[in-house]
Scaffold this motif. Structure first.
Motif, PDB file in Angstrom:
ATOM      1  N   ARG A  69       0.648  -1.389   0.029  1.00  0.00           N
ATOM      2  CA  ARG A  69      -0.268   0.113  -0.038  1.00  0.00           C
ATOM      3  C   ARG A  69       0.689   1.419  -0.295  1.00  0.00           C
ATOM      4  O   ARG A  69       0.901   2.266  -0.788  1.00  0.00           O
ATOM      5  CB  ARG A  69      -1.029   0.350   1.073  1.00  0.00           C
ATOM      6  N   LEU A  70       1.863   1.014   0.889  1.00  0.00           N
ATOM      7  CA  LEU A  70       2.622   2.441   0.615  1.00  0.00           C
ATOM      8  C   LEU A  70       3.864   2.359  -0.880  1.00  0.00           C
ATOM      9  O   LEU A  70       3.153   3.849  -0.838  1.00  0.00           O
ATOM     10  CB  LEU A  70       3.784   2.272   2.169  1.00  0.00           C
ATOM     11  N   THR A  80       0.589   4.416  -2.800  1.00  0.00           N
ATOM     12  CA  THR A  80       0.737   5.273  -2.923  1.00  0.00           C
ATOM     13  C   THR A  80       1.656   6.291  -3.414  1.00  0.00           C
ATOM     14  O   THR A  80       1.831   7.714  -3.551  1.00  0.00           O
ATOM     15  CB  THR A  80       0.385   5.704  -0.932  1.00  0.00           C
ATOM     16  N   MET A 131       2.130   6.619  -6.840  1.00  0.00           N
ATOM     17  CA  MET A 131       0.837   7.547  -6.563  1.00  0.00           C
ATOM     18  C   MET A 131       0.976   9.208  -6.644  1.00  0.00           C
ATOM     19  O   MET A 131       0.843   9.998  -7.651  1.00  0.00           O
ATOM     20  CB  MET A 131      -0.883   7.549  -6.187  1.00  0.00           C
ATOM     21  N   LEU A 132       2.112   9.592  -5.902  1.00  0.00           N
ATOM     22  CA  LEU A 132       2.452  10.567  -5.321  1.00  0.00           C
ATOM     23  C   LEU A 132       3.723  11.203  -6.503  1.00  0.00           C
ATOM     24  O   LEU A 132       3.583  12.208  -7.179  1.00  0.00           O
ATOM     25  CB  LEU A 132       3.103  10.661  -3.934  1.00  0.00           C
ATOM     26  N   LEU A 158       8.265   8.470   2.642  1.00  0.00           N
ATOM     27  CA  LEU A 158       8.029   7.060   2.092  1.00  0.00           C
ATOM     28  C   LEU A 158       8.851   6.061   2.024  1.00  0.00           C
ATOM     29  O   LEU A 158       8.880   4.931   2.608  1.00  0.00           O
ATOM     30  CB  LEU A 158       7.003   6.954   0.730  1.00  0.00           C
TER      31      LEU A 158
END
Length: 565
Positions: A378-379, A382, A385-386, A409
């Motif tokens: 999940r990280l 994410t 996406m960032l 992250l």
């Protein structure tokens, strides 16, 4: 008055003295059987026999199981101070006492000092001349002998005295038999209670050392010993003393008795060893000096293997003081059963700890899988996406902020991976693992620095990095942190240990990076510490160097040290 025809003639009345002695005999018989505790019964027999025959001294010698001497000697008429000065009690191997053991028939002697079997009295022994000895049988077997000496009034013991004592000895045999049965039952009950206490201690989950101490204390108490020791296999071979119960134990705890010792070989092979006099046995003199000094005060000793299902887990030693009574056959049997019960409890406790350890491992594996399969994925998603949002952003401040978030992250993912590797590590090895030692160095450095350095581990450093490289890596870390404290004036230090490095020659390596935001190394500054790091790396086939600053204003130093794994 005439006798009626047909009626028997009444017996003549007994003389008053004879009737009085008969009444005293009946009272003595009743008194002898009034005790159930064995030693009290023996004391009562001696006291009663002396009163019945007007003897100044009385004693009862208990014949040992081999029938060659005395295992116990109970006396009446000699005060404790005189007995202490006399010293060791008779062993029954010599003299008139020994003759009565080998030929158990009643003896009447007017002057024992004139008897050809007389062996002599020890120093401080009171003078004795007249003597009467009678064997005491229990259920048809010789239990011991009853001795009487020095009839009051100066005369010798007569046939009437002998007859009275023989009757008393017969009744004493019955009383002793009852007392022995009672004592055996009480003894078995005590050993069973002790076994229960040991089993409870070993299976209760308390500290292992405390539980083994309970084993030693119970063994000493139940066997009426001066000392008890528990020994377990040592890593380097032999048996290590892990629990001691003694009035003066000395410094033997933790001592390893080498495997070459004959007694240790006997225990490891699962054999029971009984020593009549441990202090005089040459096999105890070859042990470590601390144990040899303790054994010099030992007499009868039992050395029992802690054995269950054919597996020897260690040894149990129970020793009485030198000169103490020998262990009886019943005591030996009970001690062997106690050792077997303790060994079984040890195995059960070990199996219980293994089950608990397995449950912990399974739980740690589950947590590690969840972190890897759920949290990291999940990280990572994410972060992607960032990064996509960063590329589309046209505002510089937004792009910079998103970039910092992506970097955070990445750092978080590395830290979670570090936690996963730690979860997969054996907890028993954690105290000496490279990861733990690095963290210990950082904690130590936090005191003079005033802050705790940041850290990150890349890869399974505990499984990939060897012991020699790990020791040198810790030395390099210590040097780098010391330099940062003494010269850099830093407010932030980051430490990275990366075990996924490939060296220029293609071999796997480990890299230590220590970066600070301090003043950096000035031109022409002292570099002896850095040269030490370089030499340490080169001795392992690696290298180290210095890169540029990481501070916001270009200050700071990054020290990189790497070597083969």
């Amino acid at each position: 008055m005439s006798q009626s025809p047909g009626l028997p003639t009444p017996p003549p009345s007994l003389p008053d003295a004879q009737a009085g002695r008969l009444l005293r005999l009946l009272e003595a018989v009743r008194t002898v059987g009034s005790e159930l505790e064995l030693h009290s019964t023996l004391d009562r027999i001696c006291e009663t026999a002396a009163a019945l025959t007007d003897a100044r001294y009385a004693a009862l010698g208990v014949v040992d199981e081999e029938g060659e001497g005395l295992s116990d000697f109970v006396f009446h008429g000699v005060d404790e101070e005189t007995a202490r000065r006399i010293g060791r009690r008779p062993d029954g191997h010599h003299g008139v006492l020994g003759a009565l053991i080998h030929d158990p028939v009643p003896l009447l002697i007017e002057d024992v000092t004139e008897d050809p079997r007389f062996y002599g009295f020890p120093e401080h022994h009171p003078p004795m001349r007249t003597f009467l000895g009678v064997p005491v049988r229990v259920q048809g077997e010789i239990f011991g002998n009853l001795y009487l000496a020095e009839k009051r009034g100066g005369g010798p013991f007569g046939q009437e005295d002998l007859d009275l004592v023989r009757v008393l000895a017969s009744e004493a045999g019955i009383a002793i038999g009852h007392a022995r049965l009672y004592e055996a039952a009480q003894q078995r009950e005590r050993w069973i209670d002790g076994s229960v206490a040991v089993t409870t201690a070993l299976l209760s989950g308390q500290d292992t050392d405390d539980a083994l101490q309970v084993v030693a204390e119970q063994a000493r108490r139940l066997s009426d010993s001066a000392a008890a020791l528990v020994l377990l296999p040592a890593d380097e071979g032999g048996l290590e003393i892990v629990a001691v119960s003694a009035e003066r134990p000395g410094r033997v705890l933790g001592t390893v008795v080498p495997a070459e010792n004959e007694l240790v070989r006997e225990l490891v092979d699962g054999r029971v060893v009984f020593l009549q006099d441990a202090a005089a046995d040459p096999r105890t003199a070859t042990e470590p000096q601390a144990v040899a000094r303790l054994a010099r005060a030992w007499g009868p000793t039992m050395m029992l293997p802690l054995q269950s299902e054919g597996r020897v887990l260690g040894g149990l030693v129970m020793a009485r003081a030198r000169g103490g009574r020998a262990f009886t056959r019943a005591e030996r049997v009970l001690a062997v059963q106690f050792a077997a019960q303790a060994a079984l409890a040890l195995m059960m406790a070990e199996a219980q700890r293994d089950r608990e350890r397995l449950a912990v491992y399974e739980d740690r594996d589950r947590i590690a899988r969840d972190l890897h399969d759920l949290v990291i994925q999940r990280l990572f998603a994410t972060g992607m996406m960032l990064e996509s949002a960063q590329r589309r952003s046209v505002v510089p401040e937004v792009r910079e902020g998103v970039g910092k978030a992506v970097d955070e992250l990445d750092t978080t993912i590395q830290e979670i991976r570090t936690a996963i590797f730690a979860l997969q590590q054996n907890p028993a090895e954690a105290a000496t693992s490279l990861r733990t030692r690095v963290l210990r160095e950082l904690t130590t450095a936090a005191v003079p620095l005033g802050f705790r350095p940041g850290h990150r581990f890349v890869g399974p450093v505990d499984t990939l990095v060897g012991e020699l490289t790990g020791k040198n890596l810790l030395a390099a870390l210590r040097e780098a942190l010391s330099n940062a404290f003494r010269h850099a004036n830093a407010s932030r230090i980051e430490v990275v240990v990366d075990a996924t490095v490939e060296l220029p020659d293609g071999t796997p390596g480990v890299r230590l990076t220590v970066a600070d935001d301090g003043v950096g190394v000035p031109e022409g500054g002292r570099r002896s510490g850095l040269r030490n790091l370089k030499r340490r790396a080169q001795s392992l086939g690696g290298d180290s160097w210095i890169e540029g600053g990481i501070g916001e204003n270009g200050a700071g130093t990054t020290v990189v040290w790497q070597a083969p794994q």
